[in-house]
Design a protein around this motif. Structure first.
Motif, PDB file in Angstrom:
ATOM      1  N   LEU A 102     -17.235 -60.945  95.782  1.00 10.98           N
ATOM      2  CA  LEU A 102     -16.176 -61.954  96.032  1.00 10.98           C
ATOM      3  C   LEU A 102     -15.119 -61.470  96.793  1.00 10.98           C
ATOM      4  N   ARG A 141      -9.691 -71.904  83.141  1.00 15.88           N
ATOM      5  CA  ARG A 141      -9.988 -72.533  84.602  1.00 15.88           C
ATOM      6  C   ARG A 141      -9.372 -73.904  84.805  1.00 15.88           C
ATOM      7  N   TYR A 167     -17.973 -75.861  97.290  1.00 21.76           N
ATOM      8  CA  TYR A 167     -17.799 -74.833  96.205  1.00 21.76           C
ATOM      9  C   TYR A 167     -17.088 -73.503  97.124  1.00 21.76           C
ATOM     10  N   LYS A 199     -13.275 -68.787  91.212  1.00 23.78           N
ATOM     11  CA  LYS A 199     -14.715 -67.981  91.430  1.00 23.78           C
ATOM     12  C   LYS A 199     -14.829 -67.201  90.449  1.00 23.78           C
ATOM     13  N   ASP A 220     -15.552 -68.469  87.271  1.00 23.91           N
ATOM     14  CA  ASP A 220     -17.030 -68.907  87.169  1.00 23.91           C
ATOM     15  C   ASP A 220     -17.990 -68.026  86.833  1.00 23.91           C
ATOM     16  N   VAL A 239     -10.372 -68.039  95.197  1.00 22.05           N
ATOM     17  CA  VAL A 239     -11.382 -67.031  94.729  1.00 22.05           C
ATOM     18  C   VAL A 239     -11.164 -66.731  93.093  1.00 22.05           C
ATOM     19  N   THR A 260     -13.685 -73.350  97.015  1.00 22.65           N
ATOM     20  CA  THR A 260     -12.604 -73.095  95.904  1.00 22.65           C
ATOM     21  C   THR A 260     -11.851 -71.753  96.243  1.00 22.65           C
TER      22      THR A 260
END
Lengths: 692, 116
Positions: free
Chosen positions: A617, B78, B21, B29, B32, B26, B24
């Motif tokens: 990421l 979240r 998705y 994420k 998640d 970071v 969204t």
């Protein structure tokens, strides 16, 4: 005549409810042999002068011949004490007491020295025991030395000083400092005062002596009682070291009383029952196992044997078990406590009661014949009303000379437990097999229960077995013994016991085999029969084998109970049982270690996946504060979280919850503070960015 | 509408979901990803229990519930951090994160105690 007898019986009834029957034996040879065993020399001499005196006095009272080694050992310690100038009055007192029995010679010079030191002790005495030893020593040396010139200076002053220790309840104190009084001290004080009177009676005021009589009667008011009629003196247990115990206290009081009675001219009016109760107390002890207790008992009994108050007479039986069949006679002896002869008297049997029943007396009042040769009072034939069993006989002793009434005391009534045995007649014993329906006899055999029997019977389950006999006492009355059992024993050793019931004289047991089939476990075969008839009062208790019976019982059904396994050795049922081992809970099955480790590795996998995902990421540390102060807080925040997690690991490994909670609360406070600073700094930074 | 079209629809749905998705932020994420990691760990523990049996049961429960608990807390975080969520507009995300850390620490204390 009838009315007086009835009144007499009512009185007896009342008395029989009050006290239990018990008999006291006077001193006998068992005491003498015990004395020889208890009072032994320890390495050629006794442990102290007191023990020397106690041994000599006990031997003297019991009439045991003086042994030369005992006498020489005593003389040695006596002459040592007497010759030494540093002996205390206590040592001199016991040495002189022992010498009065051992009769060793004391030199003139030594006796003069003793007299002067004892006189000095008397003038310097302050406590009761000081007076006791010094005055007692002077009394003894007066009898032993040829020099009769012993003068007690200021006898009245000494008398008053000793009397000053007396209390109002008849007890005495040991000294003016010690407030506790005791009956033991009272006995010592009376002995001391008697000694003073014997040394200087002409100088003393008679009224002083008569006040002592009041003290004695007050002391005897505090006498204590046991249920069997014995009386004793006891002191309150205040100080464990000084506590003497009822035996030595009562012995001391008796010694004091008799010493005092010996020196006074008048009468000491004490009820004779109290003296008799004290005598019973000492006789009821039996043979003590301790030398000191033995001495106290024997010394007190010697005081009771001959004193000027009253001499108790004890009634005893030569045997408490009498056989009716053998025509035993009841033999009663009346003696003094040490076993010497009593003055002329008659013994009357005033009543006999069956034990456990409160009915009227079974015998009329009658006199026992006195046999001059043996000194026994004999009742030759037991009355017809006395059959086998347990009784309480009540005796009364009547002195023949009226002057003896003032000297001796006999007590009103003496109760004695008597057990009467006899041969029980067993008659008409027979055993028969009966038909169940008609009751007719199929086979009948006469039994001779006194001799051998070998009866052979047979029966099936439809028949009955009947055993019957008659029991009667020597006097012809019905008798129910403690045990009447019929035992049937099978070949396989299975036993069954039946109680033989009775109605009056006839005893009978009927075994109805129809009802007993299940009890017998359906076992057919040969059964041995055994009869037991027994009682404590029966001289011919019996356990006889009658014979055997062949029993034909039906087959056992499926669900019938099996007979219990008989042990080969009948006593092994009392042997040790099988050992019981505790079965612990089996531990749970654990999976093989490789499998567990494999899954541990598998669990780490998601974590790795998370970290790789983070890298993909593109996470960065750009928001980490650069300025030093916020940076340290940020670092501390992360360190704090790491510390808490480390603490949790330790918690799992070895700490307990309370220790963890203590540390986590501290770390938590720190973390909250640091975290707040860091996060508020971050929040401020992002707010600035937004506004900018 | 045939089966082919439903397959196409499914494919189109999946693609649109993926692209949405990707949009969204970071930090969401990351959260998640964390949730996925926790669920996976729980699943592996359940499989292990299915293989070897549930003794000791308290340890199994402790392990699974720690995963589930931390998942729940992460989901709460979240929700609170998501800027599109109107309900928590006034709540600064740092405050939510602080709550998340604190609750996790308490959860793990209880889990460690129950682990045995």
């Amino acid at each position: 005549m009838a009315r007086s007898l009835a009144g007499f019986l009512v009185l007896l009834l009342v008395i029989s409810i009050c006290e239990a029957a018990s008999l006291f034996q006077p001193i006998s040879d068992s005491h003498r042999s015990a004395a020889l065993e208890l009072f032994t020399l320890d390495h050629g001499s006794f442990k102290s002068l007191e023990e020397t005196y106690e041994a000599l006095r006990t031997f003297q009272i019991l009439g045991i011949e003086k042994k030369p080694d005992v006498t020489s050992a005593a003389c040695r310690s006596i002459s040592e004490t007497v010759g030494s100038s540093s002996s205390t009055p206590k040592d001199l007192f016991y040495a002189l007491k022992a010498n009065s029995i051992a009769q060793c010679k004391i030199h003139e010079k030594a006796s003069k020295g003793i007299i002067s030191s004892l006189n000095a002790a008397v003038s310097g005495a302050s406590s009761l025991l000081d007076f006791y030893y010094s005055v007692g020593g002077l009394v003894l040396i007066k009898d032993q030395s040829s020099n009769a010139d012993i003068h007690l200076a200021d006898a009245e002053g000494v008398f008053r000083s000793v009397k000053a220790f007396s209390q109002s309840d008849g007890r005495w104190r040991y000294s003016s400092n010690n407030p506790e009084s005791s009956a033991f001290a009272a006995g010592i004080a009376l002995e001391t005062l008697a000694g003073i009177v014997s040394l200087a009676s002409s100088e003393l005021d008679q009224s002083l002596i008569s006040t002592l009589r009041n003290d004695v009667s007050k002391l005897f008011d505090s006498i204590e009682k046991y249920d069997d009629g014995t009386l004793y003196f006891d002191d309150k247990l205040v100080d464990g070291r000084e506590y003497q115990g009822p035996l030595s206290t009562t012995s001391s009081v008796l010694r004091g009383l008799t010493a005092f009675a010996a020196v006074t001219t008048g009468n000491i009016n004490l009820p004779g029952d109290k003296i008799l109760g004290l005598a019973k107390f000492f006789l009821g002890i039996g043979v003590p196992g301790d030398a000191k207790d033995f001495f106290y008992q024997i010394d007190a009994l010697a005081c009771l044997e001959s004193n000027r108050v009253s001499i108790p007479l004890i009634l005893s039986l030569s045997s408490a078990v009498i056989s009716v069949t053998k025509k035993d006679s009841l033999k009663v002896r009346v003696t003094t406590v040490l076993g010497s002869n009593a003055p002329p008297l008659t013994v009357k049997l005033v009543g006999a009661f069956s034990s456990g029943s409160k009915d009227a007396s079974l015998v009329e009042s009658q006199e026992l014949k006195f046999d001059q040769g043996s000194g026994l009072h004999i009742l030759n034939d037991l009355p017809e009303s006395i059959d086998v069993g347990s009784y309480t006989f009540v005796f009364e002793v009547v002195l023949q000379e009226p002057e003896d009434e003032k000297v001796y005391v006999t007590g009103s009534q003496t109760k004695a437990p008597i057990f009467v045995t006899g041969l029980i007649k067993i008659e008409n014993s027979e055993i028969a097999v009966l038909d169940s329906d008609l009751g007719s006899v199929e086979s009948q055999n006469k039994l001779d229960l006194a001799g051998k029997n070998a009866v052979s019977l047979s029966a099936n389950h439809l028949q009955k077995l009947r055993l019957s006999f008659q029991l009667s006492t020597p006097r012809g009355r019905a008798f129910k013994p403690h045990q009447t059992f019929l035992k049937l024993r099978h070949e396989s050793k299975v036993e069954h016991i039946f109680v033989v019931g009775n109605s009056g004289k006839k005893f009978e047991v009927v075994l109805n085999f129809l009802g007993l089939v299940e009890k017998f476990y359906y076992l057919s075969g040969k059964y041995d029969m055994e009869l037991t008839v027994g009682d404590a009062a029966m001289e011919n208790s019996l356990l006889v084998a009658i014979g055997h019976i062949e029993l034909d019982l039906p087959e056992a059904p499926e669900k019938a109970p099996r007979p219990p396994l008989q042990p080969v050795d009948p006593y092994s049922r009392y042997g040790p049982k099988a050992e019981i081992t505790h079965i612990f809970r089996a531990p749970e099955k654990r999976p093989p270690q490789e499998l567990s480790l494999a899954f541990l590795g598998l669990t780490i996998l998601p974590l790795l996946g998370f970290l790789i995902g983070l890298l993909r990421l593109g996470v960065n540390m750009k928001n980490f504060p650069t300025k030093p102060v916020p940076a340290t807080f940020a670092i501390l925040f992360h360190v704090g979280i790491g510390a808490v997690l480390l603490l949790y690991m330790f918690f799992w490994l070895k700490l307990d919850l309370f220790q963890t909670l203590k540390v986590v609360s501290l770390l938590g406070v720190f973390l909250v503070f640091v975290g707040h600073r860091t996060l508020s700094h971050l929040a401020a930074a992002s707010a600035k960015l937004k506004s900018a | 509408m045939g089966r082919a079209s439903s397959k196409e629809d499914a494919g189109a749905l999946f693609h649109s979901l993926r692209s949405a998705y990707a949009a969204t932020p970071v930090n969401l994420k990351i959260i998640d990803l964390y949730v996925g990691f926790a669920i996976f760990t729980a699943l592996i523990q359940v499989v292990y229990m299915a293989v070897v049996g549930s003794f000791p049961f308290n340890s199994f429960l402790s392990g699974v519930l720690s995963c589930v608990g931390t998942t729940v807390l992460a989901v709460c975080l979240r929700i609170q951090v998501n800027r599109e969520n109107k309900e928590f507009k006034d709540l600064p995300p740092e405050r939510a994160f602080a709550d998340f850390v604190l609750c996790n620490l308490v959860l793990h204390l209880v889990i460690m105690n129950f682990l045995g």
